[in-house]
Enzyme design. Structure first.
Site, short mmCIF file in Angstrom:
data_model
loop_
_atom_site.label_atom_id
_atom_site.label_comp_id
_atom_site.label_asym_id
_atom_site.label_seq_id
_atom_site.Cartn_x
_atom_site.Cartn_y
_atom_site.Cartn_z
N LYS A 243 41.63 47.04 2.89
CA LYS A 243 42.78 46.50 3.64
C LYS A 243 43.08 47.36 4.84
O LYS A 243 42.96 48.58 4.78
CB LYS A 243 43.98 46.50 2.68
CG LYS A 243 45.33 46.29 3.34
CD LYS A 243 46.45 46.29 2.31
CE LYS A 243 47.52 47.29 2.62
NZ LYS A 243 48.58 47.34 1.62
N ARG A 245 45.91 47.49 8.47
CA ARG A 245 47.05 46.88 9.16
C ARG A 245 46.88 47.09 10.65
O ARG A 245 47.13 48.20 11.14
CB ARG A 245 48.36 47.55 8.73
CG ARG A 245 48.79 47.24 7.31
CD ARG A 245 50.14 47.90 7.04
NE ARG A 245 50.52 47.80 5.64
CZ ARG A 245 51.23 46.80 5.13
NH1 ARG A 245 51.66 45.83 5.90
NH2 ARG A 245 51.53 46.79 3.85
C1 R5P Z 1 50.85 50.08 0.58
O1 R5P Z 1 50.15 51.05 0.64
C2 R5P Z 1 51.55 49.65 -0.65
O2 R5P Z 1 50.87 50.08 -1.79
C3 R5P Z 1 51.74 48.15 -0.70
O3 R5P Z 1 50.48 47.53 -0.76
C4 R5P Z 1 52.48 47.66 0.51
O4 R5P Z 1 53.60 48.44 0.75
C5 R5P Z 1 52.91 46.23 0.33
O5 R5P Z 1 53.58 45.84 1.48
P1 R5P Z 1 53.59 44.34 1.93
O6 R5P Z 1 54.06 43.53 0.77
O7 R5P Z 1 54.59 44.30 3.08
O8 R5P Z 1 52.24 43.99 2.38
#
Ligand code: R5P
Length: 372
Positions: A243, A245
């Site tokens: 993943k 961002r």
């Molecule tokens: C990120 O590293 C966390 O483990 C979660 O995957 C993240 O915070 C989820 O955020 P969202 O629901 O906004 O994608």
């Protein structure tokens, strides 16, 4: 545990001597940490109250007539919104457990305001003589900011929060499944217990144990350790998504590493849902590219902000999402509780048992035993 008028007068006139103090101590049945006190800031009351009720029920079930001193809603706000904490009962010598929900979508205060009230309350307990102060922050906000990111010049804010907690006078911290275990080190020598959600998810997904058509998927590398433990304990395969961002609120799942042959059901496990961008992207990819027929999600903390609820509902209607299992580490809104596919598990019993263990200097990990 409310002192009657007569006891108050007797106590006021009382002068302590080594003899009557020793006699009093020998008659007491307290833990060596002092009598138990549970205090709650307003945002954390929903859980503190449930914990006090559970604790009291456990005491009664064991034939104990002990009462817990419970100080609820110890914070208020001046008209300019400045937080103020007042303790209606003395706390000298008490073993205090302080509850706060750092994020509470049902109240108008921000995480920052709730954090500050918590720190002020810890300081109030410290300055007024509590023997031990254990903060109970089921959702440890800021724990995601534990390392530098690809974005420019961010501080390690999780460390700042730890520094502030230490400065406020906290002796111990209990939290439920924070973003990463390593931040324990930010608290220096403070005793920190991070409660492990493995058992809870194993129980919830017990129907999937030993199933060859089920796979657990970690949405990112951060979640992979927990997903791997879960996969091993459940005897099912594990996959890890890659993943990234491109922007803070945008999520791209570029690929999923794992063996999906004959897999029909995917369980996504993560520490939290925030905007639900992560589970939204992953669930869609699993359905459209991996031939998965149903998806189950388990997260320790459901913030469900922004488009979160909308995205979950879209997944339920259009992308074979069957259920989302969350806890009440964050109080869930009525709207979320009503969604037919959302199940909210209460942490009240686990926390009452944890407090009991800590109060009597016993092992907490026995309550949260992790299979190897
Ligand atoms: C990120 O590293 C966390 O483990 C979660 O995957 C993240 O915070 C989820 O955020 P969202 O629901 O906004 O994608």
């Amino acid at each position: 545990m409310k002192a009657g008028k007569q006891t108050e007068t007797t106590n006021q006139k009382r002068f302590f001597t080594p003899e009557n103090y020793a006699k009093e101590q020998s008659q007491r049945m307290h833990s060596t940490r002092g009598p138990l006190l549970i205090a709650s800031l307003s945002a954390g009351e929903y859980l503190a109250e449930a914990v006090v009720n559970k604790y009291t029920r456990h005491l009664k079930a064991q034939g104990s007539e002990d009462n817990i001193l419970y100080l609820e809603g110890i914070d208020r706000r001046f008209s300019d919104c400045e937080a103020c904490v007042r303790l209606k009962h003395h706390v000298n010598g008490y073993d205090a457990f302080l509850f706060q929900a750092l994020f509470n979508p049902n109240l108008p205060f921000s995480i920052d305001e709730n954090y500050l009230s918590f720190l002020i309350a810890a300081r109030a307990l410290r300055e007024h003589g509590a023997k031990h102060i254990t903060g109970i922050l089921p959702y440890l906000a800021y724990s995601r900011q534990d390392k530098p990111t690809a974005f420019k010049r961010e501080p390690i804010t999780a460390k700042l929060m730890a520094d502030l907690s230490i400065t406020a006078g906290l002796d111990q911290l209990i939290s439920w499944a924070p973003h990463c275990g390593q931040i324990r080190g930010f608290y220096g020598s403070m005793h920190v217990d991070f409660l492990d959600p493995l058992i809870l998810f194993m129980e919830e997904f017990s129907d999937f144990k030993n199933r060859e058509d089920v796979i657990v998927v970690a949405p990112d590398v951060g979640a992979s350790k927990f997903a791997t433990h879960f996969g091993r304990a459940m005897n099912i395969n594990t996959a890890i998504a890659s993943k990234y961002r491109p922007q803070p609120e945008k999520v791209v799942i570029s690929e999923i590493i794992g063996d999906f042959s004959n897999k029909k059901i995917a369980v996504i496990l993560d520490d939290m849902i925030s905007n639900a961008g992560t589970v939204y992207a992953l669930c869609k990819k699993l359905i459209t590219e991996q031939n998965i027929k149903e998806v189950h999600i388990g997260v320790s903390h459901n913030l469900c902000v922004g488009k979160g609820s909308e995205r979950l509902q879209d997944l339920y209607k259009n992308f074979a999402l069957k259920q989302v299992i969350v806890t009440d580490s964050i109080p869930q809104t009525a709207g979320l509780r009503e969604l037919p596919f959302v199940k909210v598990l209460s942490l009240a019993d686990s926390l009452s048992r944890t407090i009991n263990r800590v109060h009597y200097n016993k092992s907490v990990s026995e309550v949260f035993y992790t299979p190897q």
